[in-house]
Design an enzyme around this catalytic site. Structure first.
Site, PDB file in Angstrom:
ATOM      1  N   LYS A  26      35.037  -5.465 -20.372  1.00 17.97           N
ATOM      2  CA  LYS A  26      34.175  -6.643 -20.268  1.00 17.97           C
ATOM      3  C   LYS A  26      34.207  -7.156 -18.838  1.00 17.97           C
ATOM      4  O   LYS A  26      35.228  -7.026 -18.146  1.00 17.97           O
ATOM      5  CB  LYS A  26      34.663  -7.766 -21.206  1.00 17.97           C
TER       6      LYS A  26
ATOM      7  N   SER B 202      29.982  -1.510 -25.467  1.00 19.20           N
ATOM      8  CA  SER B 202      29.921  -2.873 -24.941  1.00 19.20           C
ATOM      9  C   SER B 202      29.366  -2.948 -23.526  1.00 19.20           C
ATOM     10  O   SER B 202      28.953  -4.019 -23.080  1.00 19.20           O
ATOM     11  CB  SER B 202      31.304  -3.534 -24.989  1.00 19.20           C
TER      12      SER B 202
END
Length: 226
Positions: A185, A147
């Site tokens: 994130k 990610s």
């Protein structure tokens, strides 16, 4: 955590608390919870959340494995303050600076649905400079997935994480959402919503109500082995 595991951890907390002469109120003040929470941990009615469990290990100066009931040795991995002299040459003068080291846990995965250190998988420990982690409780997390690859953070790297329930706007947090494992994130706040931004062009941002997002910590440093 199952009831038997809760009881083991609770017994260890009570034993260690009595060993350092703290009341439940004093221990609660030390780790940032009330007396009732400590009482619930000790009786097995509740398990300490990850950030509180890490603080308990530090206060008791014991190994996490002992607190979790995985060993009978309190100091298999002691939170020691080992002193090292650092010098550029082979000869180390008496005036060389001294670096104090502390051991912090490494987690392979932070799993959703588990609020306790006892339910997370510790895969090892790493010594770091005491000055690096003097402002709070820290742990390492081994990166899973892709990610954040566009920022050079690849699977297998380690990130140094400050354990906290809030991530600063625009910083990288360890985030759990909707039953997923802890993931990295960038976190942005927009009113009552949170935008979770991956660093991967194939992963779109997620916009979620702020109460649906659980933050385990904020990334302070990225490392990789060579």
């Amino acid at each position: 955590m199952n009831e038997k595991r809760n009881n083991v951890v609770g017994e260890r907390i009570k034993e260690l608390r009595n060993g350092i002469g703290y009341t439940q109120i004093q221990l609660g003040e030390k780790v940032g919870v009330n007396r009732t929470s400590i009482a619930n941990y000790e009786t097995g009615k509740a398990s300490p959340p990850l950030d509180i469990a890490i603080k308990l290990v530090s206060v008791f100066n014991c190994s996490a494995d002992y607190l979790l009931g995985n060993t009978e040795d309190k100091f298999v991995v002691k939170e020691s303050h080992t002193k090292y002299k650092v010098s550029k040459g082979s000869f180390v003068p008496d005036s060389a600076p001294i670096i104090e080291m502390v051991q912090i846990p490494i987690y392979g995965v932070i799993r959703a649905g588990y609020d306790s250190l006892a339910e997370q998988r510790i895969v090892g420990y790493e010594g770091v400079s005491k000055d690096t982690v003097k402002d709070g409780e820290y742990f390492y997390l081994i990166v899973k997935g892709d990610s954040m690859i566009d920022e050079g953070i690849h699977e297998g790297m380690r990130v140094l994480v400050k354990s906290q329930s809030h991530c600063e706007h625009g910083k990288i947090g360890v985030v759990i959402v909707n039953g997923d494992e802890g993931t990295l994130k960038r976190v942005y706040y927009e009113g009552d919503t949170v935008v979770l931004q991956a660093a991967n062009r194939d992963i779109p941002p997620r916009i979620l109500p702020i109460y649906d997002v659980r933050i385990q910590g904020q990334v302070k440093k990225v490392e990789f082995d060579v």
